[in-house]
Enzyme design. Structure first.
Site, PDB file in Angstrom:
ATOM      1  N   ASP A 185       8.168  -1.454   5.421  1.00 19.92           N
ATOM      2  CA  ASP A 185       9.020  -2.435   4.731  1.00 19.92           C
ATOM      3  C   ASP A 185       9.448  -2.016   3.329  1.00 19.92           C
ATOM      4  OD1 ASP A 185       6.354  -2.627   3.913  1.00 19.92           O
ATOM      5  OD2 ASP A 185       6.434  -4.794   3.621  1.00 19.92           O
ATOM      6  N   GLU A 213      -6.141   2.893  -1.593  1.00 21.32           N
ATOM      7  CA  GLU A 213      -5.625   4.081  -2.291  1.00 21.32           C
ATOM      8  C   GLU A 213      -6.715   4.697  -3.157  1.00 21.32           C
ATOM      9  OE1 GLU A 213      -4.412   0.972  -2.569  1.00 21.32           O
ATOM     10  OE2 GLU A 213      -2.269   0.941  -2.066  1.00 21.32           O
TER      11      GLU A 213
HETATM   12  N1  UDP Z   1       0.438  -3.435   9.032  1.00 21.10           N
HETATM   13  C1  UDP Z   1      -0.258  -3.192  10.216  1.00 21.10           C
HETATM   14  N2  UDP Z   1      -1.050  -4.199  10.744  1.00 21.10           N
HETATM   15  C2  UDP Z   1      -1.159  -5.433  10.159  1.00 21.10           C
HETATM   16  C3  UDP Z   1      -0.460  -5.673   8.961  1.00 21.10           C
HETATM   17  C4  UDP Z   1       0.321  -4.647   8.410  1.00 21.10           C
HETATM   18  O1  UDP Z   1      -0.158  -2.101  10.769  1.00 21.10           O
HETATM   19  O2  UDP Z   1      -1.874  -6.291  10.685  1.00 21.10           O
HETATM   20  C5  UDP Z   1       1.276  -2.362   8.437  1.00 21.10           C
HETATM   21  C6  UDP Z   1       2.673  -2.822   7.987  1.00 21.10           C
HETATM   22  O3  UDP Z   1       3.620  -2.666   9.024  1.00 21.10           O
HETATM   23  C7  UDP Z   1       2.944  -1.928   6.776  1.00 21.10           C
HETATM   24  C8  UDP Z   1       1.552  -1.663   6.213  1.00 21.10           C
HETATM   25  O4  UDP Z   1       0.624  -1.919   7.270  1.00 21.10           O
HETATM   26  O5  UDP Z   1       3.550  -0.695   7.154  1.00 21.10           O
HETATM   27  C9  UDP Z   1       1.222  -2.562   5.013  1.00 21.10           C
HETATM   28  O6  UDP Z   1       1.361  -3.917   5.403  1.00 21.10           O
HETATM   29  P1  UDP Z   1       2.276  -4.952   4.584  1.00 21.10           P
HETATM   30  O7  UDP Z   1       3.598  -4.329   4.312  1.00 21.10           O
HETATM   31  O8  UDP Z   1       2.258  -6.248   5.310  1.00 21.10           O
HETATM   32  O9  UDP Z   1       1.419  -5.087   3.260  1.00 21.10           O
HETATM   33  P2  UDP Z   1       1.876  -5.345   1.760  1.00 21.10           P
HETATM   34  O10 UDP Z   1       3.090  -4.529   1.509  1.00 21.10           O
HETATM   35  O11 UDP Z   1       2.164  -6.804   1.685  1.00 21.10           O
HETATM   36  O12 UDP Z   1       0.711  -4.923   0.973  1.00 21.10           O
HETATM   37 MN    MN Z   2       4.680  -3.914   2.563  1.00 22.69          MN
END
Ligand code: UDP
Ligand code: MN
Length: 241
Positions: free
Chosen positions: A106, A190
């Site tokens: 995203d 990280e």
């Molecule tokens: N993701 C995943 N399983 C989950 C939730 C998220 O594989 O149950 C993936 C999501 O598609 C993204 C990454 O892990 O590529 C980080 O998740 P997200 O973008 O929701 O997190 P944020 O950006 O809010 O920290």
């Molecule tokens: Mn994200």
């Protein structure tokens, strides 16, 4: 020959999944020497994603790795950790050189970012926009080009308060540190990973013009309610999302 960027994208099923992956695929069409490792948090590979990968012709590997059951119920989840660790296994079995970058589905990537990270010796870093309420996460670089500190809206006692999108690691280092994975600790993925890689601040290669330019943003796609969903009463949902 250019070093290959192994771009690791964790992804999971939701209405925005294909839109987000479409945007990322079309970004990667503009990047030479990239190998896209798409890892689904799913029990089976999705045919829609398989056909998307095939259609764009980007060199790729399509894998799956589910979040362990015990984390699924918690409010703060280690999102994408199982996926990224499966990709690390794949890199260790299949790659000899190049660079690994963890690119969530995203985020928004300026294609100039990829040429910044391409020749990473150990670990390179750069700023990420739209992280936390302060809107920026970045290494702080002195006039000699050395990373001396970090700027982040959530320091949380981390040695490396950086976002997942803010660093890349050479395949060589990942092969040398063959037992290092990302920890299942929400918010500390990280930092835990970089500490276990035994990176010292002096090893960090600051990129993006000494960390003064933003080439990646931690955008988040808002969740949508598809218009053809039926409500609990069986009636067609009338909203416009
Ligand atoms: N993701 C995943 N399983 C989950 C939730 C998220 O594989 O149950 C993936 C999501 O598609 C993204 C990454 O892990 O590529 C980080 O998740 P997200 O973008 O929701 O997190 P944020 O950006 O809010 O920290
Ligand atoms: Mn994200």
């Amino acid at each position: 020959d250019l070093p290959v960027i192994y771009l690791v994208t964790p992804t999971y099923r939701r209405p925005e999944q294909i839109p987000d992956l479409t945007r990322l695929a079309q970004t990667l069409l503009n990047v030479p020497a990239v190998h896209w490792i798409v890892v689904e948090d799913n029990s089976a590979l999705s045919p829609a994603i398989a056909s998307l990968l095939k259609r764009y012709g980007i060199p790729h590997t399509h894998l799956k790795a589910q979040m362990p059951e015990k984390y699924k119920k918690s409010k703060l989840k280690p999102r994408g950790v199982a996926n990224r660790n499966a990709a690390l296994d794949w890199v260790r079995s299949n790659c000899k050189s190049g660079v690994v970058y963890f690119a969530d589905d995203d985020n928004t990537y300026d294609i100039r970012l990829f040429e910044e990270m391409r020749f990473t010796k150990k670990v390179s870093m750069w700023p990420v926009g739209l992280v936390t309420k302060v809107g920026l996460s970045s290494p702080v670089v002195n006039d000699k080009g050395v990373v001396v500190d970090f700027f982040d809206g959530w320091m949380a006692n981390r040695k490396f308060p950086v976002d997942m999108a803010g660093f890349a690691v050479s395949v060589q280092l990942i092969l040398e540190k063959s037992d290092v994975y990302m920890p299942y600790v929400p918010g500390h993925e990280e930092d835990g990973f970089l500490k276990k890689l035994d990176v010292s601040p002096a090893d960090i290669e600051p990129k993006a013009n000494r960390c003064t330019q933003i080439f990646v943003w931690h955008t988040q796609t808002k969740s949508n309610t598809p218009a053809n969903r039926t409500t609990a009463t069986g009636k067609r949902y009338k909203g416009t999302n």
